[in-house]
Design a protein around this motif. Structure first.
Motif, mmCIF file in Angstrom:
data_model
loop_
_atom_site.group_PDB
_atom_site.id
_atom_site.type_symbol
_atom_site.label_atom_id
_atom_site.label_comp_id
_atom_site.label_asym_id
_atom_site.label_seq_id
_atom_site.Cartn_x
_atom_site.Cartn_y
_atom_site.Cartn_z
ATOM 1 N N ARG A 1 0.863 -1.187 0.000
ATOM 2 C CA ARG A 1 0.000 0.000 0.000
ATOM 3 C C ARG A 1 0.894 1.230 0.000
ATOM 4 N N ILE A 2 0.367 2.291 -0.542
ATOM 5 C CA ILE A 2 1.045 3.585 -0.447
ATOM 6 C C ILE A 2 0.124 4.491 0.362
ATOM 7 N N GLY A 3 0.604 4.971 1.501
ATOM 8 C CA GLY A 3 -0.208 5.859 2.336
ATOM 9 C C GLY A 3 -0.062 7.279 1.834
ATOM 10 N N ALA A 4 -1.154 7.876 1.367
ATOM 11 C CA ALA A 4 -1.018 9.188 0.743
ATOM 12 C C ALA A 4 -2.341 9.955 0.752
ATOM 13 N N SER A 5 -2.218 11.265 0.944
ATOM 14 C CA SER A 5 -3.418 12.101 0.922
ATOM 15 C C SER A 5 -3.607 12.806 -0.420
ATOM 16 N N SER A 6 -2.496 13.109 -1.128
ATOM 17 C CA SER A 6 -2.664 13.908 -2.350
ATOM 18 C C SER A 6 -2.163 13.210 -3.616
ATOM 19 N N LEU A 7 -1.611 12.003 -3.478
ATOM 20 C CA LEU A 7 -1.075 11.284 -4.640
ATOM 21 C C LEU A 7 -2.123 11.055 -5.728
#
Ligand code: G3H
Length: 317
Positions: A286-292
């Motif tokens: 998983r990639i934890g991201a708010s704006s990706l």
């Protein structure tokens, strides 16, 4: 994934931990080669970016989060791309969604209401982001989040256990968190930007895996240095070695500051080259991201139309 065997805790073997060394210059060279070259050929980029969408833990972790913001985030997680892009990319028959949403405990309820079991809900826990509440409070926090509907729990480790080399204390707390999670999967956030050396990162990764972590995750997004390629290389190699040693496959989650499509492609490349294709699936990456997601959508629009639009045209959670 049907034969996937969840990591079980193994006894803490300090002789393993004490022998861990990281060759920093070799690791820096490998990281630089990953960071500097074109990761994916142009014609495959759109496919890789669509793949990356399914790996995002779409995140909001702000003090001013509201149920309304979380509901919008969840709707975006279920339909991550604009309808015209879905059509132009020929993805109408693909059930495209992000890997999960990631929120604070108080925001689990609105997420449950929108998602209705269609996507996993990850809750950050154990006194996130600093992890300095009492052990009793931390375990209770996990139990409450699981009861509220979180199916994944992102715990933060106590950094002082690493900084003082108290591996037994780190093992014991991780074991207690894993137990409190029950069926919910647990991601161990190491807060690598605060662990000083890559050797500490490798040792903390090993101890958390030995104590039953399902995933190891770099950062909370709140440290001054969050996910980086050198740290990721150290962690994925620990995952590779743990798999060789025990047979268990542990997931990886870089998080914090991963905001561009280019960065996401670098992480996909790293996973593929170091761990193989199985680690490109949401049960192991998983990639934890708010704006990706906003940037990926923008790049896909460019792929489809040949032109970039302003970021504000893409719905922000
Ligand atoms: O776990 C995820 C991070 O908190 C998100 O960080 P970000 O806002 O820098 O993307």
């Amino acid at each position: 994934m049907s034969d996937f065997k969840r990591n079980e805790a193994v006894p803490l073997d300090l002789s393993w931990i004490n022998h861990i060394r990281v060759n920093k210059s070799a690791s820096d060279r490998r990281a630089a080669s990953l960071a500097n070259r074109r990761t994916v050929k142009k014609e495959y980029q759109a496919a890789w970016l669509v793949k990356a969408i399914g790996l995002i833990d779409l995140t909001t972790l702000s003090g001013d989060d509201t149920p309304g913001r979380v509901e919008r985030l969840c709707r975006k997680a279920l339909r991550p791309l604009r309808a015209d892009l879905v059509e132009a990319l020929g993805l109408q028959d693909v059930n495209l969604a992000t890997g999960a949403v990631c929120v604070y405990h108080e925001m689990i309820k609105p997420a449950v209401e929108v998602l209705q079991g269609r996507l996993p809900i990850a809750a950050v826990s154990t006194g996130f982001p600093a992890g300095l509440t009492s052990m009793e409070t931390k375990v209770r926090e996990i139990e409450l989040s699981v009861a509220a509907g979180a199916t994944e729990i992102d715990i933060v480790i106590t950094r002082q256990h690493v900084l003082t080399g108290n591996w037994q204390a780190l093992y014991d707390e991780m074991l207690a968190y894993r137990k409190a999670c029950g069926e919910a999967h647990v991601k161990a956030i190491l807060a690598t930007g605060e662990l000083v050396t890559l050797e500490n990162v490798a040792k903390a990764s090993w101890v958390c895996m030995m104590a039953g972590a399902d995933f190891i995750k770099t950062s909370t997004g709140k440290e001054s240095v969050n996910a980086t390629i050198p740290v990721s290389l150290t962690m994925v190699r620990a995952i590779r070695d743990y798999h060789e040693q025990t047979g268990f496959k542990i997931g990886y989650k870089p998080a914090g500051g991963v905001s561009t499509a280019k960065a996401a492609l670098q992480y996909l490349s790293l996973m593929k080259e170091e761990l193989g294709n199985e680690w490109l699936e949401p049960h192991l990456f998983r990639i934890g991201a708010s704006s990706l997601l906003t940037d990926i959508e923008r790049q896909l629009e460019h792929y489809v139309t040949g032109a970039y639009s302003a970021a504000h045209r893409h719905a922000q959670p």
